[in-house]
Design a protein around this motif. Structure first.
Motif, short mmCIF file in Angstrom:
data_model
loop_
_atom_site.label_atom_id
_atom_site.label_comp_id
_atom_site.label_asym_id
_atom_site.label_seq_id
_atom_site.Cartn_x
_atom_site.Cartn_y
_atom_site.Cartn_z
N LEU A 8 28.62 56.45 79.08
CA LEU A 8 28.72 56.41 77.46
C LEU A 8 27.21 56.17 76.95
O LEU A 8 26.75 55.06 77.46
N LYS A 9 26.57 56.87 76.29
CA LYS A 9 25.38 56.37 75.80
C LYS A 9 25.47 56.51 74.25
O LYS A 9 26.09 57.51 73.30
N PHE A 10 25.09 55.31 73.46
CA PHE A 10 25.14 55.41 71.85
C PHE A 10 23.70 55.13 71.44
O PHE A 10 22.83 54.26 71.94
N GLY A 11 23.39 56.28 70.59
CA GLY A 11 21.76 56.23 69.86
C GLY A 11 21.73 55.19 68.99
O GLY A 11 22.65 54.44 68.50
N GLY A 12 20.48 55.14 68.55
CA GLY A 12 20.19 54.18 67.57
C GLY A 12 20.90 53.96 66.00
O GLY A 12 21.53 53.02 65.66
N SER A 13 21.24 55.35 65.57
CA SER A 13 22.03 55.21 64.30
C SER A 13 23.76 54.95 64.55
O SER A 13 24.26 54.57 63.80
N SER A 14 24.10 55.27 65.88
CA SER A 14 25.36 54.92 66.36
C SER A 14 25.83 53.33 66.24
O SER A 14 26.71 52.94 66.16
N ILE A 177 27.15 61.40 75.62
CA ILE A 177 25.97 60.87 74.76
C ILE A 177 26.47 61.04 73.29
O ILE A 177 26.69 62.23 72.60
N TYR A 178 26.79 59.83 72.82
CA TYR A 178 27.43 59.76 71.31
C TYR A 178 26.07 59.58 70.50
O TYR A 178 25.28 58.73 70.75
N THR A 179 26.03 60.62 69.38
CA THR A 179 24.81 60.65 68.64
C THR A 179 25.35 60.89 67.33
O THR A 179 26.44 60.49 66.63
N ASP A 180 24.58 61.01 66.04
CA ASP A 180 24.81 61.18 64.73
C ASP A 180 25.06 62.71 64.25
O ASP A 180 25.21 63.03 63.31
N VAL A 181 25.06 63.59 65.23
CA VAL A 181 25.44 65.04 65.03
C VAL A 181 26.41 65.37 65.97
O VAL A 181 26.51 64.54 66.92
N ASP A 182 27.31 66.19 65.70
CA ASP A 182 28.47 66.47 66.55
C ASP A 182 28.37 67.60 67.84
O ASP A 182 29.12 68.20 68.18
N GLY A 183 26.83 67.63 68.14
CA GLY A 183 26.68 68.65 69.36
C GLY A 183 25.17 69.05 69.13
O GLY A 183 24.45 68.52 68.11
N VAL A 184 24.83 70.06 70.15
CA VAL A 184 23.55 70.69 70.13
C VAL A 184 23.92 72.00 69.15
O VAL A 184 24.97 72.70 69.31
N TYR A 185 22.81 72.17 68.21
CA TYR A 185 23.19 73.33 67.26
C TYR A 185 22.06 74.20 67.70
O TYR A 185 20.94 74.03 68.35
N SER A 186 22.28 75.46 67.18
CA SER A 186 21.37 76.57 67.39
C SER A 186 19.80 76.45 66.75
O SER A 186 18.84 76.99 67.03
N ALA A 187 19.84 75.40 65.72
CA ALA A 187 18.72 74.74 65.23
C ALA A 187 18.89 73.41 64.72
O ALA A 187 20.10 73.04 64.80
N ASP A 188 18.06 72.54 64.31
CA ASP A 188 18.28 71.25 63.89
C ASP A 188 19.36 71.24 62.54
O ASP A 188 18.99 71.97 61.24
N PRO A 189 20.48 70.79 62.62
CA PRO A 189 21.56 71.02 61.57
C PRO A 189 21.18 70.42 60.38
O PRO A 189 21.49 70.56 59.03
N ARG A 190 20.11 69.23 60.27
CA ARG A 190 19.65 68.64 59.12
C ARG A 190 18.77 69.31 58.52
O ARG A 190 18.45 69.12 57.25
N LYS A 191 18.02 70.37 59.12
CA LYS A 191 17.08 70.99 58.22
C LYS A 191 17.46 72.47 57.92
O LYS A 191 16.91 73.18 57.09
N GLY A 213 11.28 69.90 70.58
CA GLY A 213 11.78 69.53 69.18
C GLY A 213 13.26 69.26 68.83
O GLY A 213 13.37 68.54 67.96
N ALA A 214 14.31 69.62 69.84
CA ALA A 214 15.65 69.23 69.66
C ALA A 214 15.73 68.06 70.15
O ALA A 214 16.29 67.74 71.25
N GLN A 215 15.58 66.99 69.26
CA GLN A 215 15.36 65.64 69.86
C GLN A 215 16.92 64.96 70.05
O GLN A 215 16.98 63.80 70.60
N VAL A 216 17.68 65.71 69.81
CA VAL A 216 19.14 65.43 70.11
C VAL A 216 19.14 64.76 71.51
O VAL A 216 20.01 63.89 71.71
N SER A 271 19.30 81.09 72.08
CA SER A 271 20.03 79.80 71.99
C SER A 271 19.81 78.83 70.84
O SER A 271 20.60 78.61 70.04
N VAL A 272 18.75 78.47 71.01
CA VAL A 272 18.19 77.41 70.12
C VAL A 272 16.70 77.96 69.42
O VAL A 272 15.74 78.27 70.32
N VAL A 273 16.64 77.41 68.23
CA VAL A 273 15.31 77.69 67.44
C VAL A 273 14.88 76.34 67.04
O VAL A 273 15.61 75.83 66.15
#
Ligand code: ADP
Ligand code: ASP
Ligand code: MG
Length: 404
Positions: A8-14, A177-191, A213-216, A271-273
């Motif tokens: 299991l991996k937990f990133g910085g915000s986790s 890989i536990y992170t602050d978004v719930d998966g890999v998206y077709s683009a950065d979901p925050r933007k 750029g998909a730093q997830v 798949s991803v932009v």
């Protein structure tokens, strides 16, 4: 039958606060209840790594230059040591036996290239011992030790690579890989609000998206996943307490698989932009053809990394991170040197045979009066470098809409 092992991996915000660390401990407890043997990789808390870099720059304005890289590695590896010790304590308070290890104690052997070392081998003697005793191993991500006994770091975002490499070495059934978004998206979901979560993505396309750029995910963790056929799942650690208690999250997120899951036969697809800012374009021409290959070899020897490299008759074009320009220029003198660019990338398949897509992208650029300084279309990636400006998120949103 031996219990399956998960990494299991937990990133910085986790692990960004005491509350978050408690939440992570509960997630680990839920995995433990499923009877899994566990190795947990952690990143530094929240902005710790950025803060340490800013601190170093206050002490020495040359902190990020190559001459100071060894000491930077000594400094930055402390961030992950903080989170591993805290998480280990939080687990003990839940009655779970856990022991924390630095990268070096975990036997993560790397090259000696400070700041961007690569993992050569893992000799996880202490992890094996603690697993034998039924303990959970907590490993500091992003770091290792070279054969010269120097402490090294793997590059920004490198904890993902620590996790997948450990997964490969230990024969994990899955790396979470536990992170602050719930998966890999077709683009950065925050933007890009219209970005869609992908249920499955091939490690190859995830690699291309991550290096653009998909730093997830750290792109190098996908090289390892692909090579050792390790399934990786990207999911959110921001879960409600009852969801954790009832274990309703193990199948969440995006599955990254070693093979392609495409249903499109020969049709082009995206798949991803994503976009990468702070990149530079360096171009040299008028060289003898044989010298071009010599130059590429020299760049490879220097261990410098680039996002894209294209050789053409008597010349070479490199797209690299802004911060590496001076190091690149110590190997050749580019006639053209454009910095502070943004690289827009569309990652998918069959893109060389997608004239409608190219026409659509060009029409958007034209309408927005944005002049590309470089375009390269390969089968899996379309890349367009443009001067950085504030309107690039809306531009990317339009390009993303074109691909859905
Ligand atoms: P962690 O600290 O867990 O390692 P990161 O900050 O490295 O997390 O990566 C997660 C971030 O990646 C998200 O918050 C999101 O904004 C960003 N991101 C960029 N592109 C994508 C994408 N295509 N899909 C999902 N997240 C993305
Ligand atoms: N803490 C390191 C960074 O911020 C490594 C990681 O988060 O994976 O880059
Ligand atoms: Mg990360």
């Amino acid at each position: 039958m031996t219990a399956p092992l998960s990494v299991l991996k937990f990133g910085g915000s986790s692990v960004g606060s005491p509350e978050r660390i408690h939440r992570v401990a509960r997630i680990i407890e839920a995995h433990h209840k499923r009877g899994e043997k566990l190795v947990v990789v952690v990143s530094a808390m929240a902005d710790t790594t950025d803060d340490l870099i800013a601190l170093a720059k206050k002490v020495s304005p040359r902190a990020t230059e190559r001459t100071h890289k060894r000491e930077m590695d000594m400094l930055l590896t402390t961030g992950e040591r903080i989170s591993m010790a805290l998480l280990s304590m939080a687990l003990a308070d839940l009655g779970l036996e856990a022991v924390s290890f630095t990268g070096s104690q975990s036997g993560i052997i790397t090259t000696n290239f400070h700041g961007e070392a690569r993992i050569n081998d893992i000799r996880p003697i202490r992890i094996f011992e603690s697993l034998e005793k039924g303990k959970i191993s907590i490993v500091a991500g992003f770091q290792g030790v070279s054969l010269e006994k120097e402490i090294t770091t793997l590059g920004r975002g490198g904890s993902d690579t620590s996790a997948v490499a450990l997964g490969a070495k230990l024969g994990a059934k899955e790396v979470f890989i536990y992170t602050d978004v719930d998966g890999v998206y077709s683009a950065d979901p925050r933007k890009i609000p219209a970005a869609q979560k992908l249920d499955v993505l091939s490690a190859r396309l995830a690699y291309l998206a991550a290096s653009r750029g998909a730093q997830v995910l750290h792109h190098r963790c996908l090289e390892v996943a692909l090579k050792f056929k390790i399934p990786v799942r990207v999911l959110s650690s921001f879960l409600e307490k009852d969801v954790i208690r009832e274990g309703r999250f193990f199948d969440n997120g995006t599955r990254i698989i070693p093979h392609s899951q495409e249903t499109q036969m020969e049709n082009p697809f995206v798949s991803v932009v994503n976009k990468s800012s702070h990149v530079s374009l360096l171009q040299i021409s008028g060289m003898e053809n044989s010298k071009v290959l010599e130059l590429i070899t020299r760049l490879q020897d220097s261990k410098l990394t680039w996002i894209s490299l294209r050789s053409f008759e008597s010349g070479l074009e490199v797209i690299c991170r802004d911060e590496l320009v001076d190091e690149f220029c110590s190997h050749f003198r580019p006639q053209q040197r454009l910095t502070d660019l943004t690289l827009l990338s569309l990652v998918g398949g069959g893109l060389t045979a997608a004239p409608e897509l190219t026409r659509g992208v060009l029409a958007i650029l034209k309408r927005k009066k944005i002049e590309p300084v470089h375009v390269l279309i390969g089968d899996e990636v379309m890349e367009i470098a443009v001067p950085t400006s504030p309107d690039l998120d809306p531009l990317l949103a339009e390009i993303h809409a074109l691909t859905r």
